[in-house]
Design a protein around this motif. Structure first.
Motif, short mmCIF file in Angstrom:
data_model
loop_
_atom_site.label_atom_id
_atom_site.label_comp_id
_atom_site.label_asym_id
_atom_site.label_seq_id
_atom_site.Cartn_x
_atom_site.Cartn_y
_atom_site.Cartn_z
N UNK A 182 1.00 -1.29 0.00
CA UNK A 182 0.02 0.09 -0.12
C UNK A 182 0.79 1.28 -0.05
N UNK A 183 1.88 1.05 1.06
CA UNK A 183 2.74 2.53 1.06
C UNK A 183 3.31 2.84 -0.39
N UNK A 184 4.04 1.85 -1.06
CA UNK A 184 4.72 1.71 -2.32
C UNK A 184 3.62 2.39 -3.33
N UNK A 185 2.55 1.93 -3.50
CA UNK A 185 1.55 2.65 -4.49
C UNK A 185 1.17 3.80 -3.95
N UNK A 186 1.16 4.23 -2.78
CA UNK A 186 0.54 5.33 -2.05
C UNK A 186 1.75 6.26 -2.49
N UNK A 187 2.94 6.14 -2.28
CA UNK A 187 4.10 7.01 -2.53
C UNK A 187 4.40 7.29 -3.89
N UNK A 188 4.27 6.46 -4.99
CA UNK A 188 4.61 6.38 -6.12
C UNK A 188 3.68 7.24 -6.80
N UNK A 189 2.41 6.80 -6.76
CA UNK A 189 1.30 7.45 -7.43
C UNK A 189 0.90 8.88 -7.09
N UNK A 243 4.52 6.79 5.31
CA UNK A 243 4.29 8.12 4.32
C UNK A 243 5.26 9.00 4.83
N UNK A 244 5.02 9.39 6.22
CA UNK A 244 5.62 10.59 6.65
C UNK A 244 7.19 10.33 6.65
N UNK A 245 7.64 8.91 6.95
CA UNK A 245 9.03 8.58 7.15
C UNK A 245 9.67 8.88 5.75
N UNK A 246 8.98 8.21 4.79
CA UNK A 246 9.67 8.27 3.47
C UNK A 246 9.59 9.72 2.85
N UNK A 247 8.55 10.62 3.28
CA UNK A 247 8.74 11.65 2.85
C UNK A 247 9.90 12.66 3.40
N UNK A 248 10.17 12.29 4.57
CA UNK A 248 11.15 12.90 5.55
C UNK A 248 12.59 12.47 4.66
N UNK A 249 12.58 11.38 4.31
CA UNK A 249 13.90 10.95 3.72
C UNK A 249 14.09 11.74 2.08
N UNK A 250 12.79 11.60 1.48
CA UNK A 250 12.71 12.35 0.14
C UNK A 250 13.00 13.90 0.37
N UNK A 251 12.70 14.43 1.48
CA UNK A 251 12.65 15.72 1.79
C UNK A 251 14.19 16.04 1.82
N UNK A 261 -6.01 14.50 -3.89
CA UNK A 261 -6.93 13.67 -3.61
C UNK A 261 -6.96 12.14 -4.58
N UNK A 262 -6.67 12.50 -5.70
CA UNK A 262 -6.66 11.21 -6.69
C UNK A 262 -5.41 10.43 -6.31
N UNK A 263 -4.27 11.09 -6.08
CA UNK A 263 -3.05 10.33 -6.00
C UNK A 263 -3.25 9.48 -4.79
N UNK A 264 -3.62 9.84 -3.68
CA UNK A 264 -4.03 9.01 -2.40
C UNK A 264 -5.08 8.01 -2.81
N UNK A 265 -6.32 8.44 -3.25
CA UNK A 265 -7.37 7.47 -3.28
C UNK A 265 -6.80 6.34 -4.40
N UNK A 266 -6.17 6.74 -5.14
CA UNK A 266 -5.68 5.54 -6.28
C UNK A 266 -4.37 4.85 -5.74
N UNK A 267 -3.58 5.57 -5.24
CA UNK A 267 -2.24 5.33 -4.99
C UNK A 267 -2.41 4.29 -3.71
N UNK A 297 -5.64 3.31 -2.38
CA UNK A 297 -6.90 2.53 -2.56
C UNK A 297 -6.61 1.31 -3.26
N UNK A 298 -6.17 1.29 -4.38
CA UNK A 298 -5.98 -0.01 -5.32
C UNK A 298 -5.47 -0.91 -4.66
N UNK A 299 -3.97 -0.72 -4.04
CA UNK A 299 -3.48 -1.77 -3.28
C UNK A 299 -4.36 -2.45 -2.24
N UNK A 300 -5.04 -1.34 -1.23
CA UNK A 300 -5.74 -1.97 -0.27
C UNK A 300 -6.71 -2.74 -0.79
#
Length: 403
Positions: free
Chosen positions: A99-106, A166-174, A323-329, A331-334
Motif C-alpha cells: 500500500x505504501x509503495x503505491x501510495x508514494x509512487x502515485x 508515508x511521513x518517514x519516506x517523505x522526510x527521507x525524500x525531503x 486527492x486522486x493520488x492518495x485514493x488511487x495510490x 486505495x487500489x493496493x488496499x
C-alpha cells in the motif's frame, strides 16, 4: 540604541498576544473538530495583513518569529519521531509496504506531472510539490479513527502503518531533495549528471553515517543517559534533558548538511525505543504547545496576500491531484487486501496533508523563488487547508459503523 532594542517591547508584546491567541484558537477549534493548524495558518495570515499595512514587527521582529518557528519545527518533528513505533513498523512492513509503495509512487507522480503539464512549472518546483504530496497527516486521520473506535481494527492498524511510513519516506525524500536541487539550480548542463551523481553518493554516505550514529546512540547510550537523568527531580527536568539531546542530534544533522527537521525526527526515533522515555510526551506537551504554533503561524505569515487569487485556481488543480493520488495510490493496493470499503476509507485517510507538507514547502520557499514561489506556496497552503478540513467530515461519516 539598535533597531532591535527600540522595537523589543513591542515585539515581546506581540509574541505574548500570539501565544494567548494560539491557545484560544486551539481550544475554540477543538470544540468544532476543526484541525488546529488551520487556525494557526489564519493567525499567521492575519498577522501578515497587519504587517503589510502597519509594519509592527520590522526585520528584527520577523527574525525572532522565524527563530521561534524553527524551534517549533524541531519540536514538531521530534514528536513525530517519538510517536513512531519503529519496531512495529518493521513487523508490519510486508503487509503495509504494498500500500505504501503505491501510495508514494502515485501521489508523487501526480504531484510532479500535474504542475509540469497543467501549470507549466519547472522541474525543481514540481519536485518540491511531488515530495510534499507523498506525505500524510497522521494526526488528523488517527483522531477520526479513534473517535469511531476503529483504530485497533485490522484496517485501522493498516492505515496507521501506511500513514507513518508515508511521513518517514517523505522526510527521507525531503532530505535528498534539499541536497539535489541546489546542484540542479547551480550546475552547468555539461556536467549536471555527474554533479547529481556525486551529490547523491555523498548524501547516501552522510545518511549512513548519521543513521549509524543514531543507532549507536539509541542502542548503547540512550538507556544509560535516561537512567542517569531520571534520578533527578522534578520530572520536568528529565523532559528538558531529553529535549536538549533532541536539539543536539538535530544540530548534528544540520552540520552534516541535512535539515534540522530531519535530525529532530531521528532524535525522536532514538528515544521512541524506550517506553519510559516515551512517557515524557505528556510533560513535553507544554513545550510543544508553546513553540509549534509559531511554525504554522510563520507559514501563514509567509503568504503573499496578493497571490491568493491565483492560489485558489492553482490550488484547486493541485487539490485534484492530491486527492486522486492518495485514493488511487493507496486505495487500489488496499482493495486487494480488504475490498472496496476498506480501500475507500484507507485511501481517504491518506488524503490530509499538514505538517510534513508544510515543512517541505516552507524550506523550499526559504531557498528562493527558483525553488518555491509565493504563488506555489499559497496554492499548497490552500491544498493543505482543504484536505485537513473536508476529509475528516467525509471520513467520519464512513467510519460511523466501526470498521
Amino acid at each position: 540604541m539598535t533597531n532591535l532594542e527600540q522595537n523589543l517591547p513591542l515585539i515581546i508584546l506581540l509574541i505574548g498576544v500570539i501565544i494567548i491567541l494560539s491557545i484560544l484558537t486551539k481550544f475554540g477549534l477543538q470544540r468544532f473538530n476543526i484541525p488546529i493548524l488551520v487556525g494557526y495558518l489564519c493567525l499567521g495570515l492575519l498577522l501578515r495583513i497587519i504587517e503589510d499595512n502597519v509594519n509592527l514587527l520590522a526585520d528584527a521582529g520577523l527574525e525572532i518569529i522565524k527563530f521561534l518557528a524553527d524551534v517549533g519545527l524541531i519540536c514538531l518533528l521530534f514528536r513525530v519521531g517519538l510517536e513512531s513505533d519503529l519496531g512495529k513498523l518493521i513487523q508490519q512492513l510486508r503487509r503495509a509496504s504494498l500500500v505504501w509503495l503505491g501510495d508514494v509512487a502515485i501521489s508523487g507522480m501526480a504531484g510532479f506531472v500535474i504542475p509540469v503539464v497543467f501549470l507549466q512549472l519547472d522541474i525543481i518546483s514540481s519536485l518540491f510539490i511531488a515530495t510534499a504530496m507523498t506525505a500524510t497527516s497522521v494526526g488528523i486521520s488517527v483522531s477520526i479513527w479513534q473517535e469511531a473506535q476503529a483504530l485497533n481494527s485490522p484496517n485501522g492498524e493498516l492505515m496507521l502503518d501506511v500513514a507513518e511510513m508515508d511521513d518517514i519516506s517523505a522526510i527521507f525524500l525531503m532530505a535528498l531533495l534539499f541536497n539535489i536541487v541546489p546542484v540542479i539550480h547551480n550546475g552547468s548542463q555539461t556536467n549536471l549528471d555527474l554533479l547529481i551523481f556525486k551529490t547523491v553518493v555523498l548524501f547516501i554516505f552522510k545518511a549512513i553515517f548519521f543513521a549509524g550514529f543514531c543507532f549507536f546512540f539509541s542502542r548503547y547510550l540512550e538507556s544509560h543517559i535516561t537512567a542517569f537523568f531520571r534520578k533527578f527531580d522534578p520530572p520536568a527536568d528529565f523532559t528538558l534533558t531529553i529535549v536538549g539531546f533532541g536539539f543536539l542530534i538535530a544540530a548534528i544533522a544540520g552540520l552534516l548538511g541535512f535539515s534540522q527537521a530531519v535530525g529532530a525526527f531521528f532524535a525522536g526515533l532514538v528515544f521512541s525505543r524506550d517506553p519510559e522515555a516515551v512517557k515524557i510526551d505528556a510533560s513535553f506537551e507544554m513545550l510543544y504547545d508553546l513553540f509549534v504554533p509559531f511554525f504554522f503561524i510563520s507559514i501563514g505569515l509567509a503568504i503573499d496576500v496578493t497571490t491568493l487569487g491565483n492560489a485558489t485556481v492553482w490550488g484547486t488543480i493541485l487539490l485534484i491531484g492530491a486527492v486522486l493520488g492518495k485514493l488511487i495510490g493507496a486505495g487500489l493496493p488496499t482493495f486487494l487486501m480488504t475490498g472496496w470499503h476498506g480501500s475507500i476509507i484507507i485511501g481517504l485517510s491518506m488524503v490530509p496533508r499538514a505538517e510534513i507538507m508544510m515543512v517541505v514547502m516552507q524550506r523550499g520557499l526559504h531557498l528562493g523563488e527558483w525553488a518555491v514561489s509565493t504563488h506555489i506556496f499559497s496554492a499548497m497552503i490552500f491544498v493543505s487547508s482543504v484536505t485537513c478540513v473536508v476529509t475528516p467530515l467525509i471520513l467520519r461519516s464512513l467510519l460511523k459503523p466501526a470498521d
